[in-house]
Design a protein around this motif. Structure first.
Motif, mmCIF file in Angstrom:
data_model
loop_
_atom_site.group_PDB
_atom_site.id
_atom_site.type_symbol
_atom_site.label_atom_id
_atom_site.label_comp_id
_atom_site.label_asym_id
_atom_site.label_seq_id
_atom_site.Cartn_x
_atom_site.Cartn_y
_atom_site.Cartn_z
ATOM 1 N N UNK A 19 6.153 -11.176 27.203
ATOM 2 C CA UNK A 19 4.994 -11.023 26.315
ATOM 3 C C UNK A 19 4.619 -12.339 25.655
ATOM 4 N N UNK A 20 5.612 -13.116 25.256
ATOM 5 C CA UNK A 20 5.316 -14.412 24.654
ATOM 6 C C UNK A 20 4.572 -15.311 25.624
ATOM 7 N N UNK A 21 4.922 -15.244 26.882
ATOM 8 C CA UNK A 21 4.291 -16.099 27.870
ATOM 9 C C UNK A 21 2.954 -15.546 28.345
ATOM 10 N N UNK A 22 2.910 -14.279 28.698
ATOM 11 C CA UNK A 22 1.721 -13.713 29.338
ATOM 12 C C UNK A 22 0.707 -13.156 28.352
ATOM 13 N N UNK A 23 1.161 -12.746 27.175
ATOM 14 C CA UNK A 23 0.277 -12.244 26.128
ATOM 15 C C UNK A 23 -0.562 -11.058 26.589
ATOM 16 N N UNK A 24 -0.001 -10.264 27.477
ATOM 17 C CA UNK A 24 -0.663 -9.080 28.000
ATOM 18 C C UNK A 24 0.435 -8.065 28.316
ATOM 19 N N UNK A 25 0.405 -6.932 27.635
ATOM 20 C CA UNK A 25 1.490 -5.956 27.764
ATOM 21 C C UNK A 25 1.653 -5.458 29.198
ATOM 22 N N UNK A 26 0.554 -5.192 29.860
ATOM 23 C CA UNK A 26 0.607 -4.682 31.226
ATOM 24 C C UNK A 26 1.196 -5.719 32.185
ATOM 25 N N UNK A 27 0.726 -6.957 32.069
ATOM 26 C CA UNK A 27 1.228 -8.029 32.937
ATOM 27 C C UNK A 27 2.706 -8.305 32.643
ATOM 28 N N UNK A 28 3.077 -8.259 31.371
ATOM 29 C CA UNK A 28 4.472 -8.492 31.003
ATOM 30 C C UNK A 28 5.368 -7.393 31.578
ATOM 31 N N UNK A 29 4.930 -6.144 31.465
ATOM 32 C CA UNK A 29 5.715 -5.033 32.007
ATOM 33 C C UNK A 29 5.841 -5.155 33.521
ATOM 34 N N UNK A 56 18.798 -13.275 34.839
ATOM 35 C CA UNK A 56 17.594 -12.438 34.800
ATOM 36 C C UNK A 56 16.385 -13.215 34.273
ATOM 37 N N UNK A 57 16.594 -14.033 33.258
ATOM 38 C CA UNK A 57 15.496 -14.847 32.720
ATOM 39 C C UNK A 57 15.018 -15.838 33.776
ATOM 40 N N UNK A 58 15.930 -16.390 34.553
ATOM 41 C CA UNK A 58 15.535 -17.290 35.644
ATOM 42 C C UNK A 58 14.636 -16.586 36.649
ATOM 43 N N UNK A 59 14.992 -15.368 37.005
ATOM 44 C CA UNK A 59 14.153 -14.594 37.924
ATOM 45 C C UNK A 59 12.804 -14.318 37.265
ATOM 46 N N UNK A 60 12.825 -13.923 35.988
ATOM 47 C CA UNK A 60 11.593 -13.608 35.261
ATOM 48 C C UNK A 60 10.670 -14.822 35.186
ATOM 49 N N UNK A 61 11.228 -15.998 34.962
ATOM 50 C CA UNK A 61 10.405 -17.210 34.909
ATOM 51 C C UNK A 61 9.623 -17.377 36.206
ATOM 52 N N UNK A 62 10.275 -17.161 37.322
ATOM 53 C CA UNK A 62 9.588 -17.284 38.613
ATOM 54 C C UNK A 62 8.505 -16.220 38.768
ATOM 55 N N UNK A 63 8.764 -15.018 38.305
ATOM 56 C CA UNK A 63 7.769 -13.940 38.382
ATOM 57 C C UNK A 63 6.565 -14.258 37.498
ATOM 58 N N UNK A 64 6.808 -14.844 36.331
ATOM 59 C CA UNK A 64 5.722 -15.226 35.426
ATOM 60 C C UNK A 64 4.885 -16.337 36.057
ATOM 61 N N UNK A 65 5.551 -17.319 36.624
ATOM 62 C CA UNK A 65 4.827 -18.417 37.281
ATOM 63 C C UNK A 65 3.979 -17.874 38.426
ATOM 64 N N UNK A 70 -1.357 -16.604 40.560
ATOM 65 C CA UNK A 70 -2.261 -15.592 41.106
ATOM 66 C C UNK A 70 -3.478 -15.433 40.196
ATOM 67 N N UNK A 71 -3.227 -15.388 38.922
ATOM 68 C CA UNK A 71 -4.293 -15.205 37.941
ATOM 69 C C UNK A 71 -5.282 -16.375 37.973
ATOM 70 N N UNK A 72 -4.774 -17.593 38.089
ATOM 71 C CA UNK A 72 -5.677 -18.747 38.095
ATOM 72 C C UNK A 72 -6.501 -18.814 39.378
ATOM 73 N N UNK A 73 -5.950 -18.306 40.477
ATOM 74 C CA UNK A 73 -6.715 -18.278 41.735
ATOM 75 C C UNK A 73 -7.796 -17.213 41.706
#
Length: 187
Positions: A19-29, A56-65, A70-73
């Motif tokens: 949530x801190x990174x994506x600032x969107x509850x749906x995207x964070x979930x 787990x945070x390492x995996x999450x970082x990659x998923x956020x990136x 995807x979002x920027x494209x």
């Protein structure tokens, strides 16, 4: 305790991080779900050389990136009207470029980092940042991404990235001085 239950136990922390990174509850979930699924599928590859949460945070970082790329494209180009201007920071400086008021002394930063209240204050301050500034700051300072990767993920130039990072740091400084150090700042 089964591995699935142990992994699931970290969901609240991972969701807060996303949530801190994506600032969107749906995207964070979604990012957390993908992380947990990837962890469950790859748990045999977890050698235990780090804490489970760190893995787990390492995996999450990659998923956020991946999500940000995807979002920027997919997203149309937007103006940066939602970002603050340089005038927003003018009150912090004198005409010669020096601080109007010196930054508050942080007597024990290591001790503050162990205090839950500090992280609550930081979270509030991060939440007050404009979206793109917050994302750039989190990608750089929390996720440890390089500028070129941040630029690709956010669809910005390196100059714009450095400006966003500078503005985010200055805004966080002012916010933490007001909310953590208890010093009222003039905006």
């Amino acid at each position: 305790m089964s591995q699935a239950i142990e992994i699931e136990r970290h969901r609240p922390y991972l969701l807060k991080f996303a949530m801190l990174q994506l600032r969107d509850a749906s995207a964070a979930e979604d990012a957390v779900q993908e992380t947990l699924l990837a962890a469950l599928q790859g748990v045999q590859g977890f050698a235990g050389q780090s804490a489970l949460r760190t893995w787990l945070v390492g995996i999450l970082k990659h998923k956020i990136i991946d999500h940000l790329r995807r979002q920027s494209r997919e997203a149309p180009l937007q103006s940066s009207d939602d970002e603050f201007s340089l005038e927003d920071l003018d009150g912090l400086f004198q005409s010669d470029g020096h601080y109007s008021e010196s930054p508050q002394s942080w007597t024990s930063p290591d001790e503050a980092l162990t205090q839950k209240k500090f992280f609550e204050a930081l979270e509030v301050c991060l939440g007050a940042l404009p979206d793109k500034s917050a994302k750039a700051f989190m990608m750089r300072e929390v996720m440890g991404m390089e500028t070129t990767d941040i630029c690709k993920a956010l669809g910005i130039t390196s100059t714009n990235c450095w400006v966003l990072l500078y503005r985010a740091r200055m805004a966080l400084r002012a916010c933490l001085e007001a909310g953590w150090f208890g010093v009222a700042k003039v905006s």
